[in-house]
Design a protein around this motif. Structure first.
Motif, PDB file in Angstrom:
ATOM      1  N   GLY A 358       0.830  -1.208   0.000  1.00 40.13           N
ATOM      2  CA  GLY A 358       0.000   0.000   0.000  1.00 40.13           C
ATOM      3  C   GLY A 358       0.858   1.248   0.000  1.00 40.13           C
ATOM      4  O   GLY A 358       2.083   1.170   0.031  1.00 40.13           O
ATOM      5  N   PRO A 359       0.199   2.404  -0.022  1.00 41.57           N
ATOM      6  CA  PRO A 359       0.957   3.668  -0.046  1.00 41.57           C
ATOM      7  C   PRO A 359       1.826   3.866   1.200  1.00 41.57           C
ATOM      8  O   PRO A 359       1.482   3.416   2.281  1.00 41.57           O
ATOM      9  CB  PRO A 359      -0.150   4.729  -0.088  1.00 41.57           C
ATOM     10  CG  PRO A 359      -1.375   4.028  -0.527  1.00 41.57           C
ATOM     11  CD  PRO A 359      -1.243   2.610  -0.109  1.00 41.57           C
ATOM     12  N   GLU A 360       2.937   4.542   1.001  1.00 42.67           N
ATOM     13  CA  GLU A 360       3.849   4.932   2.070  1.00 42.67           C
ATOM     14  C   GLU A 360       3.119   5.940   2.961  1.00 42.67           C
ATOM     15  O   GLU A 360       2.434   6.828   2.459  1.00 42.67           O
ATOM     16  CB  GLU A 360       5.056   5.585   1.390  1.00 42.67           C
ATOM     17  CG  GLU A 360       6.373   5.409   2.035  1.00 42.67           C
ATOM     18  CD  GLU A 360       6.608   6.417   3.141  1.00 42.67           C
ATOM     19  OE1 GLU A 360       7.626   6.304   3.802  1.00 42.67           O
ATOM     20  OE2 GLU A 360       5.757   7.313   3.330  1.00 42.67           O
ATOM     21  N   LEU A 361       3.265   5.785   4.290  1.00 40.34           N
ATOM     22  CA  LEU A 361       2.456   6.635   5.184  1.00 40.34           C
ATOM     23  C   LEU A 361       3.288   7.427   6.202  1.00 40.34           C
ATOM     24  O   LEU A 361       2.712   7.997   7.137  1.00 40.34           O
ATOM     25  CB  LEU A 361       1.440   5.773   5.946  1.00 40.34           C
ATOM     26  CG  LEU A 361       0.394   5.017   5.122  1.00 40.34           C
ATOM     27  CD1 LEU A 361      -0.481   4.157   6.025  1.00 40.34           C
ATOM     28  CD2 LEU A 361      -0.477   5.977   4.325  1.00 40.34           C
ATOM     29  N   THR A 362       4.614   7.474   6.048  1.00 39.71           N
ATOM     30  CA  THR A 362       5.444   8.101   7.089  1.00 39.71           C
ATOM     31  C   THR A 362       4.968   9.501   7.457  1.00 39.71           C
ATOM     32  O   THR A 362       4.959   9.868   8.625  1.00 39.71           O
ATOM     33  CB  THR A 362       6.915   8.145   6.634  1.00 39.71           C
ATOM     34  OG1 THR A 362       7.307   6.823   6.275  1.00 39.71           O
ATOM     35  CG2 THR A 362       7.819   8.651   7.746  1.00 39.71           C
ATOM     36  N   HIS A 363       4.583  10.284   6.432  1.00 38.12           N
ATOM     37  CA  HIS A 363       4.127  11.651   6.724  1.00 38.12           C
ATOM     38  C   HIS A 363       2.725  11.878   6.160  1.00 38.12           C
ATOM     39  O   HIS A 363       2.419  12.950   5.644  1.00 38.12           O
ATOM     40  CB  HIS A 363       5.118  12.664   6.137  1.00 38.12           C
ATOM     41  CG  HIS A 363       6.494  12.531   6.721  1.00 38.12           C
ATOM     42  ND1 HIS A 363       6.827  13.000   7.973  1.00 38.12           N
ATOM     43  CD2 HIS A 363       7.629  11.953   6.246  1.00 38.12           C
ATOM     44  CE1 HIS A 363       8.098  12.736   8.237  1.00 38.12           C
ATOM     45  NE2 HIS A 363       8.605  12.086   7.201  1.00 38.12           N
ATOM     46  N   VAL A 364       1.890  10.855   6.243  1.00 39.48           N
ATOM     47  CA  VAL A 364       0.564  10.932   5.610  1.00 39.48           C
ATOM     48  C   VAL A 364      -0.281  12.071   6.182  1.00 39.48           C
ATOM     49  O   VAL A 364      -1.088  12.688   5.476  1.00 39.48           O
ATOM     50  CB  VAL A 364      -0.183   9.575   5.707  1.00 39.48           C
ATOM     51  CG1 VAL A 364      -0.513   9.214   7.142  1.00 39.48           C
ATOM     52  CG2 VAL A 364      -1.450   9.590   4.868  1.00 39.48           C
ATOM     53  N   GLY A 365      -0.055  12.411   7.448  1.00 39.98           N
ATOM     54  CA  GLY A 365      -0.841  13.489   8.069  1.00 39.98           C
ATOM     55  C   GLY A 365      -0.575  14.850   7.460  1.00 39.98           C
ATOM     56  O   GLY A 365      -1.353  15.782   7.634  1.00 39.98           O
ATOM     57  N   ALA A 366       0.529  14.968   6.723  1.00 42.43           N
ATOM     58  CA  ALA A 366       0.880  16.257   6.121  1.00 42.43           C
ATOM     59  C   ALA A 366       0.384  16.377   4.683  1.00 42.43           C
ATOM     60  O   ALA A 366       0.689  17.344   3.999  1.00 42.43           O
ATOM     61  CB  ALA A 366       2.393  16.443   6.164  1.00 42.43           C
ATOM     62  N   ARG A 367      -0.368  15.369   4.218  1.00 43.88           N
ATOM     63  CA  ARG A 367      -0.906  15.437   2.849  1.00 43.88           C
ATOM     64  C   ARG A 367      -2.329  15.996   2.890  1.00 43.88           C
ATOM     65  O   ARG A 367      -3.018  15.831   3.893  1.00 43.88           O
ATOM     66  CB  ARG A 367      -0.927  14.042   2.220  1.00 43.88           C
ATOM     67  CG  ARG A 367       0.475  13.456   2.091  1.00 43.88           C
ATOM     68  CD  ARG A 367       0.444  12.043   1.501  1.00 43.88           C
ATOM     69  NE  ARG A 367       1.717  11.368   1.792  1.00 43.88           N
ATOM     70  CZ  ARG A 367       1.854  10.056   1.928  1.00 43.88           C
ATOM     71  NH1 ARG A 367       0.814   9.267   1.791  1.00 43.88           N
ATOM     72  NH2 ARG A 367       3.036   9.533   2.193  1.00 43.88           N
ATOM     73  N   THR A 368      -2.752  16.618   1.802  1.00 39.07           N
ATOM     74  CA  THR A 368      -4.104  17.185   1.787  1.00 39.07           C
ATOM     75  C   THR A 368      -5.150  16.162   1.382  1.00 39.07           C
ATOM     76  O   THR A 368      -6.331  16.363   1.614  1.00 39.07           O
ATOM     77  CB  THR A 368      -4.221  18.356   0.787  1.00 39.07           C
ATOM     78  OG1 THR A 368      -3.499  18.011  -0.387  1.00 39.07           O
ATOM     79  CG2 THR A 368      -3.692  19.637   1.371  1.00 39.07           C
ATOM     80  N   THR A 369      -4.711  15.089   0.735  1.00 42.29           N
ATOM     81  CA  THR A 369      -5.688  14.115   0.250  1.00 42.29           C
ATOM     82  C   THR A 369      -5.288  12.703   0.655  1.00 42.29           C
ATOM     83  O   THR A 369      -4.117  12.425   0.909  1.00 42.29           O
ATOM     84  CB  THR A 369      -5.793  14.143  -1.289  1.00 42.29           C
ATOM     85  OG1 THR A 369      -4.487  13.959  -1.831  1.00 42.29           O
ATOM     86  CG2 THR A 369      -6.373  15.447  -1.783  1.00 42.29           C
ATOM     87  N   ILE A 370      -6.283  11.816   0.692  1.00 45.21           N
ATOM     88  CA  ILE A 370      -6.041  10.394   0.925  1.00 45.21           C
ATOM     89  C   ILE A 370      -6.804   9.594  -0.121  1.00 45.21           C
ATOM     90  O   ILE A 370      -7.534  10.167  -0.935  1.00 45.21           O
ATOM     91  CB  ILE A 370      -6.508   9.960   2.340  1.00 45.21           C
ATOM     92  CG1 ILE A 370      -7.949  10.432   2.586  1.00 45.21           C
ATOM     93  CG2 ILE A 370      -5.579  10.500   3.414  1.00 45.21           C
ATOM     94  CD1 ILE A 370      -8.612   9.760   3.745  1.00 45.21           C
ATOM     95  N   ALA A 371      -6.615   8.285  -0.076  1.00 42.04           N
ATOM     96  CA  ALA A 371      -7.341   7.376  -0.968  1.00 42.04           C
ATOM     97  C   ALA A 371      -7.095   7.722  -2.439  1.00 42.04           C
ATOM     98  O   ALA A 371      -8.027   7.847  -3.237  1.00 42.04           O
ATOM     99  CB  ALA A 371      -8.840   7.392  -0.662  1.00 42.04           C
ATOM    100  N   GLY A 372      -5.834   7.889  -2.796  1.00 45.02           N
ATOM    101  CA  GLY A 372      -5.510   8.165  -4.190  1.00 45.02           C
ATOM    102  C   GLY A 372      -6.018   9.520  -4.636  1.00 45.02           C
ATOM    103  O   GLY A 372      -6.468   9.675  -5.765  1.00 45.02           O
TER     104      GLY A 372
END
Ligand code: CUA
Length: 426
Positions: A358-372
């Motif tokens: 699955g997608p890399e999540l180390t800094h997922v909280g800093a992204r504006t979008t999820i689920a592709g």
């Protein structure tokens, strides 16, 4: 005189009205809106601009041909129409075998039109193929890989850090890898290697460049450049399975200093949030119960107004920790991420998660979008995603036969904990 003759059968009339309504609906659906997030009529970089210029030139040439041919046709129809009953039964005029002058000029005009289109087309094919020779030294390199259904982005020259599981000391984790949001330096050419791990995808950032296919076992590439810092939409442009339509991504172009800051933050291992001491009464209990997660409709879109109006500002705000963080809930989520086997498919550097499915999540909280790139990254949408990913993106690997993969069962408190944890990963 009636312009439209309505059929006598009422069912036919209804169908005719529906067809008319449908057509007007389709026409209203962005046909005259040339400034949507995925509009190629408002390019933001040299590659997309070159593509638009060529498209417009082709349009003008074909429009000129249409006008000339249409005018001659209209003239002939009006001038030589049957005016009297005698005209209708008249003998055909003597037949000739063409006029060499007219035929030669028609051939000449067609060749000219093709040459006018062909020369800039060839020029553009070479220009959009790769970063121009003079700018190669300044080009930044990124590798984009298509998965069913998300994009992975790797920065081959940036070496990320993790923590050694045995010693707890910083260790080299290989090239920086992230997902769904491609952050690039603005005002600088970017060479993007295109790969696929499963089926054929196509990489398209309408306002910057595209489209080029991502083909399994074949090394493709393209180049882009953003004139200014900005937030752009990307989309897979090749049918690649059930959730092709929702295989999206974002491009965030940043000025040199902001890009560097982002890079440095990304290279760090995942963030840790200190848990307050358990001895002080309520310390060990989560503050929030998150009972207020709302329910969602199937395929319901997920963006807040704030995000839609100023996505780049929303992105900048996401780089900071959330205001209402709950350290106890976060610690619980971190433990669940391991025990519920999420770590087998996702990487979170420094937190012992090293999966690559699955997608890399180390800094997922800093992204504006999820689920592709389909949903805005906030607590509500994140909850919606982990609660029922199959509802959002049918056929994805995290959702098997109506359950989370590996038959993972989550209570609502588990979900709230995982949401809090993922949100804390800035
Ligand atoms: Cu990937 Cu369509």
């Amino acid at each position: 005189m009636r312009l439209i003759k309505f059929p006598k059968n009422p069912a036919h009339s209804i169908r005719a009205v529906l067809a008319l309504a449908g057509t007007s609906l389709l026409a209203g659906c962005g046909a005259f809106n040339l400034d949507g997030p995925q509009s190629t009529f408002n390019p933001a970089g040299p590659v997309a601009r070159a593509q638009l210029d060529l498209f417009l030139l082709t349009c003008w040439v074909t429009l000129a041909i249409f006008v000339v041919v249409g005018a001659v046709l209209a003239y002939a129809m009006l001038k030589f129409r049957a005016r009297t009953a005698d005209d209708e039964h008249a003998e055909p005029p003597p037949q000739g075998h063409g006029n060499p002058m007219v035929e030669m000029s028609l051939i000449g005009a067609s060749v000219l039109a093709l040459v006018i289109i062909a020369i800039p087309t060839l020029k553009n094919i070479w220009y959009t193929y790769d970063v121009p020779e003079a700018e190669k030294g300044d080009a930044y390199e990124i590798t984009a890989t298509g998965y069913q259904w998300f994009f992975k982005f790797e920065y081959p020259k940036e070496i990320a850090q993790t923590l050694d599981p045995t010693t707890g000391k910083p260790a080299n984790a290989g090239p920086l890898s992230t997902a769904n949001e491609l952050v690039i330096p603005a005002g600088r050419p970017v060479h993007i290697n295109l790969r696929s791990v499963d089926v054929i995808h196509s990489f398209w950032i309408p306002k910057l460049a595209g489209k080029v296919d991502m083909i399994p076992n074949r090394a493709n590439f393209l180049w882009v450049e953003a004139d200014h810092p900005g937030y752009f939409w990307g989309q897979c442009a090749e049918f690649c399975g059930e959730s092709h339509a929702v295989m999206r991504f974002r491009v965030i172009a940043l000025g040199p200093r902001e890009f560097n800051d982002w890079l440095n933050a990304q290279l760090e291992p995942a963030r840790n949030v200190a848990v307050p001491s358990v001895t002080s009464g309520e310390g060990g209990k989560p503050k929030a119960q998150f009972a207020s997660f709302r329910t969602f409709r199937h395929n319901e879109g997920g963006y807040t107004d704030r995000f839609s109006v100023a996505p780049l500002d929303a992105w900048r705000a996401k780089q900071m920790p959330e205001k209402d963080e709950d350290p106890v809930l976060i610690a619980r989520g971190k433990a669940l991420f391991q025990s519920k086997t999420c770590a087998g498919c996702h990487t979170i550097r420094g937190h012992g998660a090293m999966g690559i499915t699955g997608p890399e999540l180390t800094h997922v909280g800093a992204r504006t979008t999820i689920a592709g790139g389909l949903l805005e990254n906030n607590a509500d949408e994140l909850h919606r995603w982990i609660h029922n990913p199959g509802d959002v993106k049918p056929g994805n690997k995290m959702w098997v036969n109506g359950y989370l993969v590996n038959n993972i069962k989550l209570t609502s408190e588990d979900e709230a904990s995982l949401v809090a944890y993922l949100q804390s990963l800035k």
